[in-house]
Design an enzyme around this catalytic site. Structure first.
Site, PDB file in Angstrom:
ATOM      1  N   GLU A 187      -4.999  16.693 -11.135  1.00 34.29           N
ATOM      2  CA  GLU A 187      -5.632  17.026 -12.413  1.00 34.29           C
ATOM      3  C   GLU A 187      -7.143  17.176 -12.310  1.00 34.29           C
ATOM      4  OE1 GLU A 187      -3.661  15.370 -15.918  1.00 34.29           O
ATOM      5  OE2 GLU A 187      -5.611  15.291 -16.896  1.00 34.29           O
ATOM      6  N   ASN A 201      -1.227  18.149 -20.937  1.00 38.55           N
ATOM      7  CA  ASN A 201      -1.506  17.113 -21.944  1.00 38.55           C
ATOM      8  C   ASN A 201      -1.693  17.712 -23.329  1.00 38.55           C
ATOM      9  OD1 ASN A 201      -1.483  14.977 -20.062  1.00 38.55           O
ATOM     10  ND2 ASN A 201      -3.516  15.611 -19.380  1.00 38.55           N
ATOM     11  N   HIS A 241       6.816   7.940 -27.777  1.00 41.27           N
ATOM     12  CA  HIS A 241       5.797   8.779 -27.138  1.00 41.27           C
ATOM     13  C   HIS A 241       5.997  10.255 -27.498  1.00 41.27           C
ATOM     14  CE1 HIS A 241       3.041  10.314 -24.110  1.00 41.27           C
ATOM     15  NE2 HIS A 241       4.015  11.060 -23.613  1.00 41.27           N
ATOM     16  N   HIS A 301      -1.460  15.538 -26.425  1.00 43.62           N
ATOM     17  CA  HIS A 301      -1.499  14.134 -26.005  1.00 43.62           C
ATOM     18  C   HIS A 301      -2.761  13.406 -26.477  1.00 43.62           C
ATOM     19  CE1 HIS A 301       1.865  15.450 -23.637  1.00 43.62           C
ATOM     20  NE2 HIS A 301       2.024  14.284 -23.059  1.00 43.62           N
ATOM     21  N   ARG A 341       0.823  -1.239   0.000  1.00 45.17           N
ATOM     22  CA  ARG A 341       0.000   0.000   0.000  1.00 45.17           C
ATOM     23  C   ARG A 341       0.844   1.272   0.000  1.00 45.17           C
ATOM     24  NH1 ARG A 341      -2.936  -3.037   3.948  1.00 45.17           N
ATOM     25  NH2 ARG A 341      -4.636  -4.135   2.923  1.00 45.17           N
ATOM     26  N   GLU A 382       8.138  17.292 -25.279  1.00 46.10           N
ATOM     27  CA  GLU A 382       7.553  17.689 -23.982  1.00 46.10           C
ATOM     28  C   GLU A 382       8.158  19.008 -23.496  1.00 46.10           C
ATOM     29  OE1 GLU A 382       4.974  16.049 -22.927  1.00 46.10           O
ATOM     30  OE2 GLU A 382       5.236  13.874 -23.040  1.00 46.10           O
ATOM     31  N   ARG A 407      -4.050  21.085 -14.395  1.00 44.74           N
ATOM     32  CA  ARG A 407      -2.962  20.170 -14.795  1.00 44.74           C
ATOM     33  C   ARG A 407      -3.189  19.562 -16.179  1.00 44.74           C
ATOM     34  NH1 ARG A 407       0.438  15.698 -11.269  1.00 44.74           N
ATOM     35  NH2 ARG A 407       1.585  14.891 -13.055  1.00 44.74           N
ATOM     36  N   LYS A 462       6.438  22.888 -14.840  1.00 38.48           N
ATOM     37  CA  LYS A 462       5.639  21.737 -14.390  1.00 38.48           C
ATOM     38  C   LYS A 462       5.369  21.827 -12.887  1.00 38.48           C
ATOM     39  CE  LYS A 462       4.547  16.979 -14.712  1.00 38.48           C
ATOM     40  NZ  LYS A 462       4.656  15.701 -15.383  1.00 38.48           N
ATOM     41  N   LYS A 514       2.628  11.248 -11.523  1.00 37.80           N
ATOM     42  CA  LYS A 514       1.761  10.364 -12.306  1.00 37.80           C
ATOM     43  C   LYS A 514       2.503   9.066 -12.565  1.00 37.80           C
ATOM     44  CE  LYS A 514      -1.356  13.351 -14.916  1.00 37.80           C
ATOM     45  NZ  LYS A 514      -1.739  13.800 -16.275  1.00 37.80           N
ATOM     46  N   HIS A 567      -1.781  10.181 -28.158  1.00 43.71           N
ATOM     47  CA  HIS A 567      -2.094   8.849 -27.638  1.00 43.71           C
ATOM     48  C   HIS A 567      -2.803   8.012 -28.692  1.00 43.71           C
ATOM     49  CE1 HIS A 567      -1.890  10.061 -23.079  1.00 43.71           C
ATOM     50  NE2 HIS A 567      -0.705   9.968 -23.640  1.00 43.71           N
TER      51      HIS A 567
HETATM   52  P1  NAD Z   1      11.688   5.276 -22.436  1.00 42.04           P
HETATM   53  O1  NAD Z   1      11.590   5.146 -20.989  1.00 42.04           O
HETATM   54  O2  NAD Z   1      11.191   4.150 -23.270  1.00 42.04           O
HETATM   55  O3  NAD Z   1      13.199   5.595 -22.817  1.00 42.04           O
HETATM   56  C1  NAD Z   1      13.538   5.750 -24.159  1.00 42.04           C
HETATM   57  C2  NAD Z   1      14.675   4.790 -24.584  1.00 42.04           C
HETATM   58  O4  NAD Z   1      15.914   5.338 -24.141  1.00 42.04           O
HETATM   59  C3  NAD Z   1      14.585   3.416 -24.005  1.00 42.04           C
HETATM   60  O5  NAD Z   1      15.037   2.479 -24.937  1.00 42.04           O
HETATM   61  C4  NAD Z   1      15.545   3.492 -22.828  1.00 42.04           C
HETATM   62  O6  NAD Z   1      16.022   2.228 -22.428  1.00 42.04           O
HETATM   63  C5  NAD Z   1      16.616   4.358 -23.386  1.00 42.04           C
HETATM   64  N1  NAD Z   1      17.412   5.106 -22.426  1.00 42.04           N
HETATM   65  C6  NAD Z   1      16.984   5.712 -21.301  1.00 42.04           C
HETATM   66  N2  NAD Z   1      17.960   6.446 -20.774  1.00 42.04           N
HETATM   67  C7  NAD Z   1      19.036   6.288 -21.562  1.00 42.04           C
HETATM   68  C8  NAD Z   1      20.352   6.814 -21.541  1.00 42.04           C
HETATM   69  N3  NAD Z   1      20.727   7.704 -20.623  1.00 42.04           N
HETATM   70  N4  NAD Z   1      21.211   6.420 -22.495  1.00 42.04           N
HETATM   71  C9  NAD Z   1      20.813   5.556 -23.472  1.00 42.04           C
HETATM   72  N5  NAD Z   1      19.578   5.062 -23.558  1.00 42.04           N
HETATM   73  C10 NAD Z   1      18.702   5.423 -22.607  1.00 42.04           C
HETATM   74  O7  NAD Z   1      10.909   6.580 -22.963  1.00 42.04           O
HETATM   75  P2  NAD Z   1      10.782   8.067 -22.404  1.00 42.04           P
HETATM   76  O8  NAD Z   1      10.659   8.904 -23.598  1.00 42.04           O
HETATM   77  O9  NAD Z   1      11.790   8.375 -21.390  1.00 42.04           O
HETATM   78  O10 NAD Z   1       9.383   8.028 -21.639  1.00 42.04           O
HETATM   79  C11 NAD Z   1       8.179   7.789 -22.316  1.00 42.04           C
HETATM   80  C12 NAD Z   1       7.173   7.295 -21.313  1.00 42.04           C
HETATM   81  O11 NAD Z   1       6.936   8.301 -20.342  1.00 42.04           O
HETATM   82  C13 NAD Z   1       5.833   6.961 -21.930  1.00 42.04           C
HETATM   83  O12 NAD Z   1       5.403   5.713 -21.457  1.00 42.04           O
HETATM   84  C14 NAD Z   1       4.925   8.061 -21.408  1.00 42.04           C
HETATM   85  O13 NAD Z   1       3.600   7.635 -21.265  1.00 42.04           O
HETATM   86  C15 NAD Z   1       5.550   8.398 -20.098  1.00 42.04           C
HETATM   87  N6  NAD Z   1       5.255   9.749 -19.624  1.00 42.04           N
HETATM   88  C16 NAD Z   1       4.823   9.873 -18.347  1.00 42.04           C
HETATM   89  C17 NAD Z   1       4.580  11.121 -17.833  1.00 42.04           C
HETATM   90  C18 NAD Z   1       4.172  11.278 -16.397  1.00 42.04           C
HETATM   91  O14 NAD Z   1       3.812  12.382 -16.005  1.00 42.04           O
HETATM   92  N7  NAD Z   1       4.254  10.249 -15.604  1.00 42.04           N
HETATM   93  C19 NAD Z   1       4.787  12.261 -18.630  1.00 42.04           C
HETATM   94  C20 NAD Z   1       5.243  12.094 -19.924  1.00 42.04           C
HETATM   95  C21 NAD Z   1       5.484  10.822 -20.412  1.00 42.04           C
HETATM   96  N1  GLY Z   2       2.620  14.744 -18.334  1.00 43.32           N
HETATM   97  C1  GLY Z   2       1.345  15.264 -17.915  1.00 43.32           C
HETATM   98  C2  GLY Z   2       1.248  15.431 -16.455  1.00 43.32           C
HETATM   99  O1  GLY Z   2       2.162  15.137 -15.721  1.00 43.32           O
HETATM  100  O2  GLY Z   2       0.236  15.843 -15.989  1.00 43.32           O
END
Ligand code: NAD
Ligand code: GLY
Length: 369
Positions: A241, A249, A269, A252, A125, A189, A245, A231, A147, A256
């Site tokens: 949100e 998006n 993404h 997005h 939890r 982003e 907030r 942010k 998130k 998406h």
């Molecule tokens: P990712 O985590 O898939 O990383 C991209 C690629 O880079 C992967 O292959 C990873 O292994 C590689 N990588 C990571 N760091 C590296 C480094 N320093 N050197 C070499 N390779 C490296 O993708 P991302 O773009 O970081 O994140 C996308 C995800 O984030 C999506 O799932 C999206 O939904 C999510 N997201 C979440 C929020 C939130 O608020 N929680 C906001 C925006 C996006």
């Molecule tokens: N990436 C959108 C949020 O964090 O709200």
């Protein structure tokens, strides 16, 4: 700003407040973790790409403080942001006898961060966790604000929780190993913060995009800090949100649909978000909110960042219909009505509905023939 100075950004959320630390040489420095609570064990969550690059150095940095350091290495990719991968984290936590004080460290990009965060939110939890983001996208967005989620085959980030980390450690040096395509994806982003909140930042990006793409340390430091500040301001006003907030998006809803429609991982993404911003800007123009000059300026910057600006076709039969079908699954939809983040005026965004026929025209205009 000098890139060797430690920058910090505060996320102000009462008892859930924390800091983002931004600089090079941070993630493998024990001092970065000095203020964290003690525990018998920690679990580093990483993946098959980031683990070999950085996990051992993180383990060493933590070894003076934590007696038992475990690591779980997940398969790499958006396509693995699933229950099965999440379960690998729970398997590791339980098989190593971890307890309620165990800290999770998310070492990787947004996929690892979102999954480790969700595991931390739900294991026993809730256990504490720390974000060590290693992609630009994760440093400017996903590691900040709490998130967490996994994907469902019917929709992106559909299962998750709001759960804040104890700290975010953005080590700019980790961006040196990031593939160029991933750097560009992160820039989507970053660019987003301009039209929704700060047109001066947009102008700075226009003037400095070459330095950012060349990964000049001072330019990256500014990008990460300013993005996190914007942010932090938004999340501080609306953590869960209930209103404001949602502007984060921007791009997005369309994005998406691209990700789900093509199959997760086909487009990154950030690529889908970049193209989604092009579509959302066109929608804003068609709704009479912004002019063509603004739209062209934004599209030009997105292109300059190395991102696609033409959306893919998702169906030979009824492409716009397929987009609409996928977008109705968006979390902002209410009773089947799709809500879009639109630009009301440059630097200010809001959530609007839009008639289907207008949205269809935008999709037709923005997709490859
Ligand atoms: P990712 O985590 O898939 O990383 C991209 C690629 O880079 C992967 O292959 C990873 O292994 C590689 N990588 C990571 N760091 C590296 C480094 N320093 N050197 C070499 N390779 C490296 O993708 P991302 O773009 O970081 O994140 C996308 C995800 O984030 C999506 O799932 C999206 O939904 C999510 N997201 C979440 C929020 C939130 O608020 N929680 C906001 C925006 C996006
Ligand atoms: N990436 C959108 C949020 O964090 O709200």
């Amino acid at each position: 700003m000098h890139s060797s100075d430690l920058q910090t950004v505060a996320i102000k959320l009462a008892e859930r407040s924390y800091h983002i630390a931004i600089r090079g040489s941070l993630f493998d420095n024990p001092l970065s973790y000095a203020e964290l609570p003690n525990a018998h064990s920690v679990l580093i969550v990483t993946n098959t790409t980031v683990g070999p690059l950085y996990a051992e150095r993180l383990q060493r940095a933590l070894s003076g403080k934590y007696p038992r350091i475990h690591t779980v290495v997940l398969p790499d990719g958006e396509v693995f942001k699933t229950w099965e991968s999440l379960n690998l984290i729970f398997d590791a936590l339980l098989s190593h006898g971890c307890d309620r004080k165990t800290l999770l460290f998310a070492l990787g990009g947004g996929v690892v961060g979102d999954m480790a965060g969700f595991a931390a939110a739900s294991f026993m939890r809730g256990v504490p966790f720390v974000q060590v983001p290693t992609t630009l996208l994760a440093q400017v967005d996903s590691s900040v604000g709490g998130k967490t989620a996994i994907n469902h085959p019917l929709g992106k980030n559909m299962i998750g929780a709001f759960y804040q980390p104890l700290k975010v450690v953005c080590d700019l040096d980790t961006l040196k190993t990031l593939p160029a395509r991933e750097l560009s994806a992160g820039l989507a982003e970053v660019i987003k913060y301009g039209p929704i909140a700060d047109m001066d930042f947009l102008a700075w990006l226009e003037a400095n995009m070459d330095a950012v793409l060349a990964r000049e340390p001072a330019a990256l430091a500014h990008v990460v800090k300013r993005s996190c500040e914007i942010k932090a301001d938004v999340v501080g006003q609306d953590e869960r949100e209930s209103g404001l907030r949602a502007i984060l998006n921007f791009g997005h809803t369309f994005g998406h649909a691209i990700e789900a429609g093509l199959g997760y991982g086909e487009w990154l993404h950030g690529e889908a978000v970049g193209c989604g911003m092009v579509m959302a800007a066109h929608l804003s123009q068609r709704l009479g909110l912004v002019d063509a000059f603004f739209v062209n300026r934004l599209v030009h910057l997105i292109q300059k960042a190395g991102l696609p600006i033409k959306a893919p076709s998702l169906s030979d039969a009824d492409n716009a219909g397929r987009y609409l079908e996928l977008m109705r699954l968006d979390k902002k939809s209410e009773a089947g009505e799709i809500k879009f983040v639109v630009i009301e005026q440059p630097g200010r965004a809001a959530v609007h509905g839009a008639p289907d026929d207008v949205v269809r025209k935008v999709i037709d205009a923005c997709c490859v023939a």
